[in-house]
Design an enzyme around this catalytic site. Structure first.
Site: not given
Length: 233
Positions: A180, A168
């Site tokens: 992230k 993702k």
């Protein structure tokens, strides 16, 4: 109209294994490279009680490390993985550490005391919807927490830091993915004497935050099975 009585209700449904829902064979981890990497080494896993962290901890424990440090901020998760590994590998030197990766000062003390050679950083907030609703919390854990772990690993002279990231993070469409992606960039800034690598996992079937257990729960209740977005695949 068949009615529900002839169906026996939801309790009569056959248990479906997660693998049956896949259109391909699950990826199996080859134990040899893991063994070559961790055998005889001092290893620390953050998020060790989570779905990915606990599986890493099991694979590492089976590969003969010199010492394994299990670090997690969730008390129950940490208790369960520590107990499981203690039963399976009673001779393995290990330590459980209740610690939040957001706490840079405590983290640096833990790393200095544990002296890990290899660090697997799996601790993260990963529920897409929750992080969407609480973006600051996501950034504090995923970005600042990753920076803290990388700094502590560098300061204690760790040879290798592996960040467990997510697919993702590729062209992120969510806050979670974006945090992230930033974490990947941040930890790479600490590369030098400490080797830094990033591993992007896809959806881990049945993991905490995976949609499959939610679907199973909805099916067991008799439906409906819901999707959050009409465009979801």
């Amino acid at each position: 109209d068949m009615g529900t009585s002839s169906m026996g209700g939801g309790s009569a449904l056959r248990e479906i294994s997660l693998e049956e829902l896949l259109s391909r064979a699950p990826v199996r981890l080859d134990p040899e490279p893991v063994r070559d990497l961790v055998a005889g080494k001092r290893v620390l896993v953050t998020g060790a009680g989570g779905s990915i962290g606990s599986e890493l901890a099991r694979q590492i424990a089976a590969s003969g490390p010199a010492h394994l440090t299990l670090l997690d901020s969730a008390e129950a998760n940490l208790f369960h993985i520590d107990r499981e590994l203690g039963e399976a590998w009673p001779q393995l030197p290990r330590r459980d550490v209740l610690c939040d990766v957001r706490d840079a000062a405590r983290l640096s003390l833990v790393f200095a005391a544990e002296r890990p050679e290899l660090v697997f950083h799996a601790a993260a907030l990963k529920h897409v919807t929750l992080v969407e609703n609480h973006p600051c919390e996501g950034a504090r854990t995923n970005v600042l927490g990753s920076r803290n772990v990388a700094a502590a690993a560098q300061a204690c002279g760790a040879a290798h830091l592996a960040l467990i990231s997510t697919d993702k993070a590729v062209a992120p469409a969510s806050v979670m993915g974006a945090t992230k992606r930033v974490a990947e960039a941040v930890v790479r800034q600490f590369a030098g004497d400490t080797r830094v690598s990033v591993v992007r996992f896809g959806n881990v079937l049945g993991s905490a935050g995976s949609v499959v257990p939610i679907f199973q729960h909805q099916i067991a209740r008799g439906g409906p099975v819901t999707l959050t977005d009409a465009e979801v695949e």
